[in-house]
Write a protein that holds these residues in place. Structure first.
Motif, PDB file in Angstrom:
ATOM      1  N   ASP A 130       7.144  32.213  70.161  1.00  0.00           N
ATOM      2  CA  ASP A 130       5.470  32.077  70.097  1.00  0.00           C
ATOM      3  C   ASP A 130       5.239  31.858  68.627  1.00  0.00           C
ATOM      4  O   ASP A 130       4.292  32.474  68.385  1.00  0.00           O
ATOM      5  N   ASP A 131       5.826  31.012  68.197  1.00  0.00           N
ATOM      6  CA  ASP A 131       5.357  30.301  66.861  1.00  0.00           C
ATOM      7  C   ASP A 131       5.511  31.195  65.750  1.00  0.00           C
ATOM      8  O   ASP A 131       5.108  31.202  64.463  1.00  0.00           O
ATOM      9  N   VAL A 132       6.759  32.284  65.813  1.00  0.00           N
ATOM     10  CA  VAL A 132       6.815  33.198  64.992  1.00  0.00           C
ATOM     11  C   VAL A 132       8.396  33.282  64.732  1.00  0.00           C
ATOM     12  O   VAL A 132       9.084  33.196  65.675  1.00  0.00           O
ATOM     13  N   THR A 133       8.781  33.278  63.512  1.00  0.00           N
ATOM     14  CA  THR A 133      10.281  33.369  63.403  1.00  0.00           C
ATOM     15  C   THR A 133      11.009  34.689  63.342  1.00  0.00           C
ATOM     16  O   THR A 133      10.295  35.636  62.683  1.00  0.00           O
ATOM     17  N   ARG A 134      11.703  35.088  64.399  1.00  0.00           N
ATOM     18  CA  ARG A 134      12.348  36.214  64.527  1.00  0.00           C
ATOM     19  C   ARG A 134      14.106  36.471  64.166  1.00  0.00           C
ATOM     20  O   ARG A 134      14.581  34.953  64.460  1.00  0.00           O
ATOM     21  N   TYR A 135      14.274  37.538  63.710  1.00  0.00           N
ATOM     22  CA  TYR A 135      15.906  37.533  63.169  1.00  0.00           C
ATOM     23  C   TYR A 135      16.413  38.511  64.123  1.00  0.00           C
ATOM     24  O   TYR A 135      15.917  39.638  64.046  1.00  0.00           O
ATOM     25  N   PHE A 136      17.740  38.021  64.495  1.00  0.00           N
ATOM     26  CA  PHE A 136      18.506  39.089  65.622  1.00  0.00           C
ATOM     27  C   PHE A 136      19.720  39.023  64.675  1.00  0.00           C
ATOM     28  O   PHE A 136      20.411  37.907  64.408  1.00  0.00           O
ATOM     29  N   PHE A 137      20.539  40.208  64.971  1.00  0.00           N
ATOM     30  CA  PHE A 137      21.823  40.422  64.567  1.00  0.00           C
ATOM     31  C   PHE A 137      22.751  41.220  65.567  1.00  0.00           C
ATOM     32  O   PHE A 137      22.341  42.233  66.337  1.00  0.00           O
ATOM     33  N   MET A 138      23.758  40.934  65.783  1.00  0.00           N
ATOM     34  CA  MET A 138      24.892  40.992  66.573  1.00  0.00           C
ATOM     35  C   MET A 138      26.008  41.740  65.789  1.00  0.00           C
ATOM     36  O   MET A 138      26.722  41.404  65.294  1.00  0.00           O
ATOM     37  N   LYS A 139      26.054  43.030  65.740  1.00  0.00           N
ATOM     38  CA  LYS A 139      27.310  43.944  65.305  1.00  0.00           C
ATOM     39  C   LYS A 139      28.354  44.091  66.054  1.00  0.00           C
ATOM     40  O   LYS A 139      28.127  44.823  67.308  1.00  0.00           O
ATOM     41  N   ILE A 140      29.589  43.801  65.944  1.00  0.00           N
ATOM     42  CA  ILE A 140      30.547  43.662  66.745  1.00  0.00           C
ATOM     43  C   ILE A 140      31.708  44.937  66.256  1.00  0.00           C
ATOM     44  O   ILE A 140      31.998  44.550  64.969  1.00  0.00           O
ATOM     45  N   GLN A 141      32.010  45.750  66.764  1.00  0.00           N
ATOM     46  CA  GLN A 141      33.104  46.690  66.352  1.00  0.00           C
ATOM     47  C   GLN A 141      34.458  46.217  66.816  1.00  0.00           C
ATOM     48  O   GLN A 141      34.633  45.046  67.452  1.00  0.00           O
ATOM     49  N   LYS A 142      35.530  46.959  66.355  1.00  0.00           N
ATOM     50  CA  LYS A 142      37.015  46.485  66.466  1.00  0.00           C
ATOM     51  C   LYS A 142      37.269  46.278  67.878  1.00  0.00           C
ATOM     52  O   LYS A 142      38.399  45.393  68.335  1.00  0.00           O
ATOM     53  N   ASP A 143      36.682  47.420  68.675  1.00  0.00           N
ATOM     54  CA  ASP A 143      37.387  47.339  70.195  1.00  0.00           C
ATOM     55  C   ASP A 143      36.523  46.399  71.071  1.00  0.00           C
ATOM     56  O   ASP A 143      36.468  46.131  72.159  1.00  0.00           O
ATOM     57  N   GLY A 144      35.407  45.586  70.372  1.00  0.00           N
ATOM     58  CA  GLY A 144      34.736  44.693  71.238  1.00  0.00           C
ATOM     59  C   GLY A 144      33.590  44.949  71.610  1.00  0.00           C
ATOM     60  O   GLY A 144      32.646  44.024  72.296  1.00  0.00           O
ATOM     61  N   THR A 145      32.802  46.320  71.511  1.00  0.00           N
ATOM     62  CA  THR A 145      31.891  46.867  71.648  1.00  0.00           C
ATOM     63  C   THR A 145      30.818  46.294  70.768  1.00  0.00           C
ATOM     64  O   THR A 145      30.899  45.976  69.536  1.00  0.00           O
ATOM     65  N   PHE A 146      29.325  46.047  70.987  1.00  0.00           N
ATOM     66  CA  PHE A 146      28.396  45.530  70.135  1.00  0.00           C
ATOM     67  C   PHE A 146      27.239  46.095  70.374  1.00  0.00           C
ATOM     68  O   PHE A 146      26.923  46.785  71.576  1.00  0.00           O
ATOM     69  N   ASP A 147      26.445  46.030  69.619  1.00  0.00           N
ATOM     70  CA  ASP A 147      24.749  46.300  69.689  1.00  0.00           C
ATOM     71  C   ASP A 147      24.019  44.969  69.067  1.00  0.00           C
ATOM     72  O   ASP A 147      24.364  44.537  68.001  1.00  0.00           O
ATOM     73  N   ILE A 148      22.920  44.704  69.591  1.00  0.00           N
ATOM     74  CA  ILE A 148      21.992  43.599  69.050  1.00  0.00           C
ATOM     75  C   ILE A 148      20.893  44.153  68.700  1.00  0.00           C
ATOM     76  O   ILE A 148      20.266  44.900  69.208  1.00  0.00           O
TER      77      ILE A 148
END
Length: 455
Positions: free
Chosen positions: A273-291
């Motif tokens: 919607d014409d706004v720049t947004r920033y996203f990050f995916m943090k991945i742990q050693k076992d493959g679990t992650f959160d965004i």
């Protein structure tokens, strides 16, 4: 006979000594009614004529057919980057044209100047093999057997019912799974939902936009998927499993623990919607992650603030940042585009094909002549890591459709090299079905997450 179009390769060398290869089409004036002209009228375009293999500006007194440098509406001319089927096919590819032009230039201007190319002699290589595909397919098959697959028919007519049965048979043949067919999405299943394409729903609610209550859904459209091909089905399954991973916050399509990395984050930016947004995916050693989403805030600092500032600075400078990588200790690497691309041993290839040797795809010849356009390579240039991703070498086809663009990895401050450990993240084929991915595959997860926000 009438010549309607003449496709060509435009070769340009920039002031920075970068090479540009562009496809240009000269179209006959007889087709001008099929060309949309904007502010610049047809009469204002330079007119050309062909004499043998030469093109020249048309003189007023010349009554031969005229051509303009313009394409007809909706058409696109494609010239392969490289074709090694035979000398004729090679000569018609971009690399064949380049070899011919460079040879002629160097012969003509030998006493004044020459054209040559930088060479990459020392590089790190990751070669994809059929064994990699077997391991990946085994993991996918095991995952599918551990879950329920449901084909949901949102069309519900005689043709869609038959189509769903074909998809069901394909799933049984390719993956050995028995999929259910029904009319409602199942939250406990992986759902392949059959709908019409978007043009069908212009005056009706589009089921693609339905809220499925968190269920894992991959839509396929009857009109665009009517060939029921195994190749297309692979794409559907891969997309389903990525969505399932996002739901479970765990990577299942890759053995993440094999990297031996305790924690690492991948960041990207997107315009919503014409706004720049920033996203990050943090991945742990076992493959679990959160965004998580990170806002641009000049007055507070946290682990991703510097990454967001890097994107903002790149935007101001007109640079194209493909992604950011950050480890647990705060080391940051930036993936950026360059204007470079790789060139195989075009002069040797031309000599081999001209001599009638068309068997250039064996392992030895691949390494000797085609290494620059195959698999994954990384090298150091002036203290920076650079890499490129190509076609899969083992079992390669005769035609390489596109050039392999070189990207660079910039280390922020005194950061360590993170990227060398991450090359295996592009040695996967579930992102670009059957092809290697050009940036580490967690960015695909980020794109899918963002896509769900936009829908």
């Amino acid at each position: 006979y009438v010549i309607w179009k003449v496709p060509s390769v435009e070769i340009r060398i920039t002031k920075d000594c970068n090479l540009l290869l562009n496809v240009r089409t000269f179209t006959s004036e007889l087709l001008k009614k099929q060309i949309s002209f904007g502010k610049r009228k047809y009469t204002e375009y330079p007119k050309y004529t062909f004499f043998g293999k030469t093109i020249k500006r048309k003189l007023k007194e010349d009554d031969s057919p005229a051509f303009i440098l313009r394409q007809t509406d909706g058409a696109k001319t494609e010239i392969p980057f490289l074709d090694i089927q035979n000398i004729e096919k090679f000569s018609q590819s971009k690399m064949g044209v380049l070899a011919e032009i460079v040879n002629k230039f160097n012969e003509r201007y030998n006493d004044m100047c020459r054209i040559w190319f930088d060479e990459i002699e020392d590089f790190q290589s990751v070669e994809h093999s059929k064994r990699d595909d077997r391991i990946s397919n085994q993991a996918i098959n095991a995952y599918l057997h551990a879950n329920t697959i449901k084909i949901v028919d949102k069309i519900s007519d005689q043709y869609s019912q038959e189509f769903c049965k074909q998809i069901q048979a394909l799933l049984e043949k390719k993956y050995g799974v028995n999929a259910n067919i029904g009319k409602r999405v199942d939250k406990a299943a992986l759902n392949i939902v059959l709908i019409h394409n978007v043009s069908y729903y212009i005056d009706a609610p589009d089921p693609h936009n339905e809220d499925n209550g968190g269920a894992v859904v991959q839509h396929i459209t009857f009109e665009d998927f009517s060939d029921s091909s195994e190749f297309a089905l692979d794409t559907v399954i891969h997309e389903l499993l990525i969505k399932e991973d996002l739901k479970n916050n765990r990577i299942s399509l890759f053995d993440w623990s094999s990297l031996g990395i305790d924690e690492i984050s991948f960041g990207t930016a997107d315009e919503i919607d014409d706004v720049t947004r920033y996203f990050f995916m943090k991945i742990q050693k076992d493959g679990t992650f959160d965004i998580t989403e990170q806002e641009f805030d000049l007055f507070s600092m946290d682990e991703y603030s510097q990454c967001v500032q890097i994107y903002e600075d790149a935007k101001t400078a007109g640079e194209n940042v493909k992604g950011i990588i950050r480890d647990l200790d705060g080391n940051i690497n930036i993936i950026k585009d360059t204007d470079w691309f790789t060139i195989p041993e075009i002069f040797d290839i031309k000599s081999e094909l001209a001599a009638g040797n068309t068997k250039l795809r064996g392992r030895e010849k691949r390494q000797e002549l085609l290494s620059a356009v195959l698999d994954i390579k990384a090298f150091d240039e002036n203290g920076e890591k650079r890499y490129f991703v190509n076609d899969i070498g083992e079992g390669m086809r005769c035609t390489v459709r596109h050039a392999s663009n070189i990207r660079k990895i910039e280390k922020v401050g005194q950061a360590t090299d993170l990227f060398s450990q991450l090359l295996p993240l592009m040695d996967v084929t579930f992102v670009r079905n059957g092809q290697l991915t050009v940036i580490p595959f967690p960015f695909k997860y980020l794109r899918e997450y963002i896509s769900n926000l936009e829908s």
